[in-house]
Design a protein around this motif. Structure first.
Motif, PDB file in Angstrom:
ATOM      1  N   PRO A   1     -51.107  -3.333  13.573  1.00 52.11           N
ATOM      2  CA  PRO A   1     -51.877  -2.425  12.720  1.00 52.11           C
ATOM      3  C   PRO A   1     -51.353  -2.444  11.290  1.00 52.11           C
ATOM      4  CG  PRO A   1     -50.308  -1.183  14.013  1.00 52.11           C
ATOM      5  CD  PRO A   1     -50.204  -2.607  14.479  1.00 52.11           C
ATOM      6  N   SER A   2     -52.192  -2.035  10.372  1.00 45.00           N
ATOM      7  CA  SER A   2     -51.758  -1.895   8.986  1.00 45.00           C
ATOM      8  C   SER A   2     -50.811  -0.701   8.878  1.00 45.00           C
ATOM      9  CB  SER A   2     -52.963  -1.681   8.075  1.00 45.00           C
ATOM     10  OG  SER A   2     -53.572  -0.433   8.358  1.00 45.00           O
ATOM     11  N   THR A   3     -50.132  -0.610   7.740  1.00 46.06           N
ATOM     12  CA  THR A   3     -49.235   0.527   7.526  1.00 46.06           C
ATOM     13  C   THR A   3     -50.002   1.832   7.565  1.00 46.06           C
ATOM     14  OG1 THR A   3     -47.762  -0.832   6.166  1.00 46.06           O
ATOM     15  CG2 THR A   3     -47.554   1.545   5.953  1.00 46.06           C
TER      16      THR A   3
ATOM     17  N   ARG B   1     -47.751   3.261  -1.118  1.00 44.03           N
ATOM     18  CA  ARG B   1     -46.958   2.361  -0.275  1.00 44.03           C
ATOM     19  C   ARG B   1     -47.391   2.420   1.193  1.00 44.03           C
ATOM     20  NH1 ARG B   1     -42.889   0.239  -3.212  1.00 44.03           N
ATOM     21  NH2 ARG B   1     -42.504   1.256  -5.210  1.00 44.03           N
ATOM     22  N   LEU B   2     -47.940   3.586   1.594  1.00 41.16           N
ATOM     23  CA  LEU B   2     -48.446   3.724   2.962  1.00 41.16           C
ATOM     24  C   LEU B   2     -49.889   3.246   3.096  1.00 41.16           C
ATOM     25  CD1 LEU B   2     -47.013   7.260   3.834  1.00 41.16           C
ATOM     26  CD2 LEU B   2     -46.223   5.070   4.760  1.00 41.16           C
TER      27      LEU B   2
ATOM     28  N   SER C   1     -33.708   4.838  10.913  1.00 41.14           N
ATOM     29  CA  SER C   1     -34.443   5.049  12.161  1.00 41.14           C
ATOM     30  C   SER C   1     -35.863   5.569  11.915  1.00 41.14           C
ATOM     31  CB  SER C   1     -33.695   6.040  13.065  1.00 41.14           C
ATOM     32  OG  SER C   1     -33.668   7.335  12.492  1.00 41.14           O
ATOM     33  N   ASP C   2     -36.158   5.968  10.696  1.00 47.09           N
ATOM     34  CA  ASP C   2     -37.498   6.452  10.358  1.00 47.09           C
ATOM     35  C   ASP C   2     -38.481   5.287  10.500  1.00 47.09           C
ATOM     36  OD1 ASP C   2     -39.864   7.008   8.564  1.00 47.09           O
ATOM     37  OD2 ASP C   2     -38.780   8.882   8.286  1.00 47.09           O
ATOM     38  N   PRO C   3     -39.609   5.479  11.185  1.00 49.32           N
ATOM     39  CA  PRO C   3     -40.564   4.382  11.368  1.00 49.32           C
ATOM     40  C   PRO C   3     -41.163   3.881  10.061  1.00 49.32           C
ATOM     41  CG  PRO C   3     -41.497   6.463  12.140  1.00 49.32           C
ATOM     42  CD  PRO C   3     -40.046   6.705  11.890  1.00 49.32           C
ATOM     43  N   PHE C   4     -41.024   4.652   8.984  1.00 52.65           N
ATOM     44  CA  PHE C   4     -41.547   4.233   7.685  1.00 52.65           C
ATOM     45  C   PHE C   4     -40.417   4.140   6.651  1.00 52.65           C
ATOM     46  CE2 PHE C   4     -44.884   6.301  10.086  1.00 52.65           C
ATOM     47  CZ  PHE C   4     -45.870   5.321  10.065  1.00 52.65           C
ATOM     48  N   HIS C   5     -39.255   3.715   7.140  1.00 51.52           N
ATOM     49  CA  HIS C   5     -38.089   3.601   6.270  1.00 51.52           C
ATOM     50  C   HIS C   5     -38.340   2.641   5.108  1.00 51.52           C
ATOM     51  CE1 HIS C   5     -34.012   3.130   4.843  1.00 51.52           C
ATOM     52  NE2 HIS C   5     -34.075   1.841   5.068  1.00 51.52           N
ATOM     53  N   ALA C   6     -39.006   1.522   5.356  1.00 57.18           N
ATOM     54  CA  ALA C   6     -39.248   0.538   4.292  1.00 57.18           C
ATOM     55  C   ALA C   6     -40.029   1.163   3.139  1.00 57.18           C
ATOM     56  CB  ALA C   6     -40.005  -0.667   4.843  1.00 57.18           C
ATOM     57  N   GLN C   7     -41.017   1.970   3.469  1.00 53.38           N
ATOM     58  CA  GLN C   7     -41.828   2.605   2.432  1.00 53.38           C
ATOM     59  C   GLN C   7     -41.063   3.751   1.758  1.00 53.38           C
ATOM     60  OE1 GLN C   7     -43.037   2.012   5.626  1.00 53.38           O
ATOM     61  NE2 GLN C   7     -44.115   0.155   4.974  1.00 53.38           N
ATOM     62  N   ARG C   8     -40.371   4.551   2.543  1.00 55.77           N
ATOM     63  CA  ARG C   8     -39.660   5.698   1.970  1.00 55.77           C
ATOM     64  C   ARG C   8     -38.501   5.254   1.076  1.00 55.77           C
ATOM     65  NH1 ARG C   8     -41.665  10.226   4.321  1.00 55.77           N
ATOM     66  NH2 ARG C   8     -42.443  10.090   6.472  1.00 55.77           N
ATOM     67  N   SER C   9     -37.801   4.202   1.474  1.00 59.04           N
ATOM     68  CA  SER C   9     -36.653   3.758   0.689  1.00 59.04           C
ATOM     69  C   SER C   9     -37.077   3.111  -0.635  1.00 59.04           C
ATOM     70  CB  SER C   9     -35.809   2.773   1.503  1.00 59.04           C
ATOM     71  OG  SER C   9     -36.567   1.623   1.840  1.00 59.04           O
ATOM     72  N   ALA C  10     -38.324   2.620  -0.707  1.00 58.15           N
ATOM     73  CA  ALA C  10     -38.824   1.996  -1.936  1.00 58.15           C
ATOM     74  C   ALA C  10     -39.614   2.976  -2.809  1.00 58.15           C
ATOM     75  CB  ALA C  10     -39.715   0.805  -1.577  1.00 58.15           C
TER      76      ALA C  10
END
Length: 377
Positions: free
Chosen positions: A87-89, A320-321, A357-366
């Motif tokens: 699925p998409s983000t 980002r999401l 461990s956040d499922p959206f870590h990549a988006q949150r960290s950026a």
């Protein structure tokens, strides 16, 4: 809790009735079963998922443990099904939100009885009088409340009593129940360091705790008006101004969006993500169809003095999401007759951005949070 609703259940053939209390306006369960310490977690989970409310009558600490056990049995909704296209983000996030809403509904099935006062009618229950009264007012009759919401009121009282230090103010504020605690200091720093276009008058749209209005007033703006549609926010912001000694220059009024008149600077920190709120605090995070954001931009020009600025404080997490594009935001700015005078960016420093461990870590960290300086064309 504005319109009284009652719930009923049976005990040994006798019908019992009490008020239903939910700050989230959650519908009461269609049926309620009285339970005690003998109820196991698996059975409780089955009852909850079937829509049966469980009115707990045993030990308070056992009730909390049972709630945690039910929560551990709930899926987080972040994982994709096997043998399906990735699925998409945005699709993953929507599924995640659906799971969180489902989670809140399931957890709301564990109920506790309250006596007038209120008093939690369970063994070893704490005194919740101050927490409940500050959140909801006095309770004059027997009631039933989801344990999850009662714990939220208790947690909010701890925030209110301890206070939250705001570096941009060099002082503590005391968030009330149902107002979003400004734990993310980076966006406050943006407002604290932006060059002010004037010092006569400022507006803070959706003031919440009043922290942004307080920053403007502390920086020398002579009259600051914070607006909010929620009574609890007005009470909280008013206390913030009084605590900081700013009540002679800052005031909070109940108003949907803008007050009358024009200002040198109008600041707004709208909910950052398009989406439907499911709980009271969700209203500070989710903005259905970006309605508040678009309303702020559309009406901003008519509330600025010549040379005045609108300060939009917003994160790019929605972009980002995949929930909103930068082109949409810029289009709304242009359509409103506004121009971008400048932008100041900052990166997150809060713990969630560091949580791998956040499922959206990549988006949150950026994520990047920006203060957009807007003027009239």
């Amino acid at each position: 809790m504005n319109t009284p609703v009652t719930v009923s259940w049976s005990v040994e053939g006798q019908e019992r009735t009490a008020l239903w209390c939910s700050s989230n306006n959650a519908a009461p369960p269609k049926s309620i079963l009285q339970v005690d310490d003998t109820l196991g977690a698996d059975d409780a989970y089955k009852l909850a998922t079937s829509g049966t409310g469980m009115l707990f009558t045993g030990d308070y600490h056992n009730a909390r443990q049972l709630l945690s056990a039910i929560a551990r049995r709930l899926p987080d909704g972040a994982k994709a099904k096997r043998n399906t296209a990735p699925p998409s983000t945005a699709e993953r996030f929507y599924k995640y939100r659906q799971a969180r809403t489902h989670r809140a509904r399931i957890l709301s099935m564990l109920l506790v009885p309250l006596g007038a006062g209120p008093v939690v009618s369970l063994r070893r229950a704490p005194d919740v009088t101050e927490a409940w009264t500050n959140a909801f007012g006095r309770l004059e009759a027997d009631a039933v409340v989801p344990l999850q919401e009662l714990l939220g009121a208790i947690g909010a009282q701890q925030w209110r009593s301890t206070g939250l230090h705001i570096a941009a103010l060099d002082a503590k504020i005391h968030p009330h129940y149902g107002t979003f605690a400004p734990v993310r200091g980076e966006y406050l720093d943006l407002v604290a360091r932006a060059e002010l276009p004037g010092l006569r008058r400022g507006f803070d749209i959706g003031t919440g705790t009043g922290v942004l209005a307080a920053i403007l007033a502390q920086r020398g703006v002579k009259q600051v008006i914070g607006t909010d549609s929620q009574d609890r926010a007005i009470a909280c912001a008013t206390q913030t101004f009084q605590t900081l000694g700013l009540e002679d220059r800052a005031v909070a009024i109940k108003q949907d969006m803008f007050p009358e008149g024009r200002a040198d600077v109008v600041v707004c920190n709208p909910p950052w993500l398009p989406g439907t709120p499911a709980t009271l605090l969700d209203y500070a995070i989710y903005d259905p169809k970006s309605a508040m954001l678009r309303s702020f931009l559309k009406s901003l020009p008519e509330h600025l003095v010549p040379g005045g600025e609108g300060w939009l404080v917003i994160s790019d997490l929605a972009e980002r999401l995949g929930l909103r594009s930068r082109e949409e935001l810029l289009g709304w700015i242009q359509t409103a007759g506004l121009v971008v005078l400048g932008r100041d960016d900052t990166v997150p420093s809060h713990g969630r951005a560091m949580d791998t461990s956040d499922p959206f870590h990549a988006q949150r960290s950026a994520e990047v949070t920006s203060l957009w300086r807007l003027g009239v064309k």
